[in-house]
Design an enzyme around this catalytic site. Structure first.
Site, PDB file in Angstrom:
ATOM      1  N   TYR A 144       0.845  -1.204   0.000  1.00 23.98           N
ATOM      2  CA  TYR A 144       0.000   0.000   0.000  1.00 23.98           C
ATOM      3  C   TYR A 144       0.878   1.251   0.000  1.00 23.98           C
ATOM      4  O   TYR A 144       0.695   2.159  -0.813  1.00 23.98           O
ATOM      5  CB  TYR A 144      -0.910  -0.009   1.229  1.00 23.98           C
ATOM      6  CG  TYR A 144      -1.545   1.331   1.543  1.00 23.98           C
ATOM      7  CD1 TYR A 144      -2.684   1.767   0.869  1.00 23.98           C
ATOM      8  CD2 TYR A 144      -1.000   2.165   2.527  1.00 23.98           C
ATOM      9  CE1 TYR A 144      -3.265   3.001   1.159  1.00 23.98           C
ATOM     10  CE2 TYR A 144      -1.573   3.401   2.823  1.00 23.98           C
ATOM     11  CZ  TYR A 144      -2.697   3.806   2.130  1.00 23.98           C
ATOM     12  OH  TYR A 144      -3.259   5.032   2.412  1.00 23.98           O
ATOM     13  N   LYS A 148       1.459   4.295  -2.700  1.00 20.83           N
ATOM     14  CA  LYS A 148       1.195   5.684  -2.326  1.00 20.83           C
ATOM     15  C   LYS A 148       2.394   6.574  -2.653  1.00 20.83           C
ATOM     16  O   LYS A 148       2.224   7.744  -3.027  1.00 20.83           O
ATOM     17  CB  LYS A 148       0.845   5.793  -0.842  1.00 20.83           C
ATOM     18  CG  LYS A 148      -0.479   5.171  -0.437  1.00 20.83           C
ATOM     19  CD  LYS A 148      -1.681   5.821  -1.118  1.00 20.83           C
ATOM     20  CE  LYS A 148      -2.038   7.155  -0.537  1.00 20.83           C
ATOM     21  NZ  LYS A 148      -3.291   7.711  -1.126  1.00 20.83           N
TER      22      LYS A 148
END
Length: 345
Positions: A144, A148
């Protein structure tokens, strides 16, 4: 290219506006007199002054319909960090963001405000009062975070004063508040299953938790202060409550406020981290044979047992940011909003 609409017309779009942060942002924008278009994969509520568009983030044609005559776009769509769906992270955070930028250009959007994450600089070791010039994590704590980082770079690099397209990234940390589908419900579920008895480490590690209204305030300030001659162009900004708190004290206040016992027993950080790492390695090795999804991961241990809090000095200087809801009041409001999760409810 479509005719541009002046920002004073207050026409904006919130991508991911049906989510936790997105809905709070939409509500505040409406209160401030904006006409809001929401683009999301689902519609979870109705609100006067808001037009909903359902569609896939990677579908540029669907996005263009939602961005018609819009001058400001807030991009806060993202899968939950706790998910382990790497393909979904890639599709939403990378492919979807690339499509958003393309659609903004074609629709004549003037400003793009990204919801990034303070975790883009976090590698699982102590971070104390970090400023935005800290380099991106070379070893992100999870996929994740890796996506990002790529997402934030993509958005900030797209900033072009020559083409009248300005971008800025907001990096909140530990968002919580009413309607939060993650932190409080997961915490209560763990308490009900007897899994919130232990403190990892000495319990003194300081962490930023940020009330959702303060995150929204930071987003709107960034959008309204983002101009060709402003220092915000192509920059990232930490937005927190600016009140670092002991991680386990925060968790205890939520739990006790809802009628559960606070964690009391200490476990050595390195021991717990080592066990979590071993479980993660076992799950990785066994993956070809059986799918094991350990909830006890090195990343979660690191988040619970290390210092990670961030300076808001740049946001204060460049956009006049100050938290609008202090931490004590934010915790009280949050606890009051979950009567159905109280012990015995």
């Amino acid at each position: 290219m479509a005719t541009r609409i002046r920002p004073s017309n207050k026409r904006c779009a919130v991508i991911g506006g049906s989510g936790f942060l997105g809905r709070h942002l939409v509500e505040r924008l409406v209160d401030r007199g904006y006409a809001v278009a929401v683009f999301d994969i689902r519609q979870s509520y109705e609100l006067p002054g808001v037009t909903f568009y359902q569609g896939d983030l990677c579908d540029k044609h669907a996005l263009l319909v939602a961005l018609k005559d819009v001058s400001i776009v807030f991009h806060c769509a993202s899968p939950a960090p706790a998910s382990d769906d790497r393909a979904l992270f890639q599709r939403v955070n990378i492919d979807g963001t690339r499509t958003v930028i393309q659609a903004c250009h074609e629709a004549g959007v003037q400003k793009l405000v990204l919801t990034s994450s303070a975790s883009v600089v976090f590698e699982g070791t102590d971070i104390k009062n970090a400023k935005e010039d800290l380099p991106y994590a070379k070893r992100p704590i999870d996929y994740y975070t890796e996506t990002k980082i790529q997402q934030e770079k993509m958005v900030l690099e797209a900033c072009s004063k020559e083409n009248d397209f300005l971008t800025v990234a907001i990096r909140p940390h530990g968002i919580f508040g009413p309607r939060d589908p993650q932190l409080v419900p997961i915490l209560v579920d763990a308490a009900r299953r007897g899994k919130m008895k232990f403190i990892i480490g000495d319990g003194c590690n300081l962490v930023d938790f940020t009330y959702v209204e303060n995150v929204v305030h930071g987003h709107i300030l960034a959008a309204e202060r983002l101009k060709t001659d402003s220092p915000l162009c192509a920059q990232a900004y930490h937005i927190t409550n600016d009140e670092p708190v002991r991680f386990w004290d925060f968790m205890s206040q939520i739990l006790v406020g809802l009628g559960y016992s606070a964690p009391r027993y200490h476990l050595p950080y390195m021991l717990v981290y080592g066990i979590a790492l071993l479980l993660w390695l076992m799950a990785f090795i066994m993956r070809p044979l059986v799918q094991i999804k350990p909830t006890f991961t090195p990343m979660r241990v690191a988040l619970a047992g290390t210092h990670h809090y961030y300076s808001c000095a740049r946001a204060k200087q460049d956009m006049g940011y100050q938290p609008v809801v202090p931490l004590k009041e934010a915790i009280a409001r949050t606890v009051e909003s979950y009567p159905h999760l109280r012990k015995g409810a």
